[in-house]
Design an enzyme around this catalytic site. Sequence first.
Site: not given
Length: 528
Positions: A94, A139, A184, A326, A328, A398
């Site tokens: 990606r 992005h 995002e 995504n 984290y 992600e």
Amino acid sequence: MSYFLLIILLPLTSSVEGQKEFPDNFKFGVSSSAYQIEGAWSEDGKGESIWDHLVHNHPEKIRDRSNGDVACDSYHLWHRDVEMLKELGVDTYRFSIAWTRIMPTGIGNQVNPKGVEYYNSLINALLANNITPYVVLYHWDLPQRLQEMGGWINRDTIGRFKEYARFAFETFGDRVKWWTTFNEPVQICRESYEQDAMAPGYDFPGIPCYLCAHNLLLAHAETVQLYRLHYQSSQGGKIGISLSSAWAQPRSDSADDREASEMNLQFIIGWFAHPIFSTNGNYPQIMIDRIGNFSAQQGFAKSRLPTFSADEIRQIKESSDFLGFNTYTSYMVHKLDEQNANIFPQPSFNHDSGVVEYPNTSWPETASSWFRVHPKGIYNLLTWIRREYDNPDVFVTENGYSDHGDMRDTNRVEYFKKYMDAVLDAVGEGCNVKGYFAWSLMDNFEWRGGIVERFGLYYVDFNHPNRTRTRKSSAKFYADVIKKRKIDMELMPEPDDYTPYSAAEAVSTRVKPVIIAAMIVYLYKLIY
Ligand SMILES: *[C@@H]1O[C@H](CO)[C@@H](O)[C@H](O)[C@H]1NC(C)=O
Ligand SMILES: *[C@@H]1O[C@H](CO)[C@@H](O)[C@H](O)[C@H]1NC(C)=O
Ligand SMILES: *[C@@H]1O[C@H](CO)[C@@H](O)[C@H](O)[C@H]1NC(C)=O
């Protein structure tokens, strides 16, 4: 007795292990993005993006005053990148296209053939190595020229984006079968306009972020419609969007704290996901009500949250073949109450959402201030998405860990073990997770975190003129997961050997022969 136990336990453990395998059609990949890796910021006709502009005009906003001018130099070193992808054994890569590399001003009257050639070479090399390109159109690197016309606040940008996307479908769509419009949108609109945390770096709370999101959703839907009408049947690809969120962990079991978690997820995920993936479409009702009421109280003539027409609601609804996601980290949350009523400006997104987020200090830290390790978070998010949007196809686009660049990156390996295990738990319960992309292929320019905060499976030596890449422990670990299609909880591979290049050393090796030669000349003169 012990034999008896063994007989009972053996079948149990193997069946548990069996469940923990990734499904056959599950795709493994790694992610990167153009500005973070490509470098060559003004080479071969590339135009200026808002990130080029930010790092050059406000170096003080970057943690170590570094920038992406050279970054990992992937514009020149993409052969090596492909080699690394082969070493990892990924199914898919990606990456994003820099809009300004193929349309320098962002406006479709001017196309840069050298930029097109770069992406053609990369795409062809991936396919030659049996790696599926998974391409992100946007992005974060908006052409600076479009920013000067208002960027995502200007409705005109929707048409510009569509023109760029059309060119990408025409040019690369014969070989690219996976498209993502935006990566995002929350960061694109909230961190850029609301909080000065991303380019273009405005600190203007409560108004522009909603306008940005509105235009972005329309740009997404119009682009998907364009793809579906003119390209999808002949090219046979899929198109979607990548959303992002931390998990919002309620401070306690109280109804108020659980409601705070729900409000947070509706404001962060629902803002974009509800219009696209819910049955009724449009923004979440809680956003419409809260922002509407606060706007009225604050003296605005109408809601700061713009309104979609019925046609627009229909057009945006179902405008994605899959949901990229995504994540984290997690935050603890509770409601904004009387004791902390004044911590957010009015108006602002945070005040509208009515939720306070704070870090849980019992969760392990990383190199990034916003980021602590809480593996249950990814499981909770995938489960929430499944329930909220009727179990769409999801790719974790992600997920990864930041440190200061250790090659023996045991914390990153532990992170991947726990987070991927939590993904498997969600899959085991029926979540339609179709793939997982580790962030990131290699250390790169981490936006405001500079090159201090490193997320790579490969170590990148930013002092070396060739930006040498070296396998960390995590690269070998991830390759093992992909090969065996399960997580070896015991595995902790050693990284490849590498001594970082130091500029001082380079000088001394260049200077040494000069000194020796001078001494020989001196001795020669002394003797004769
Ligand atoms: C205020 O919120 C209520 C629901 O709590 C909603 O019915 C009403 O329409 C909102 N007012 C405005 C001006 O948006
Ligand atoms: C941090 O999380 C743990 C559970 O993961 C919880 O027991 C604790 O209350 C949390 N701490 C704070 C300050 O919220
Ligand atoms: C960088 O790479 C080039 C080409 O492969 C090589 O000739 C050069 O010696 C390398 N530079 C260093 C400092 O290793």
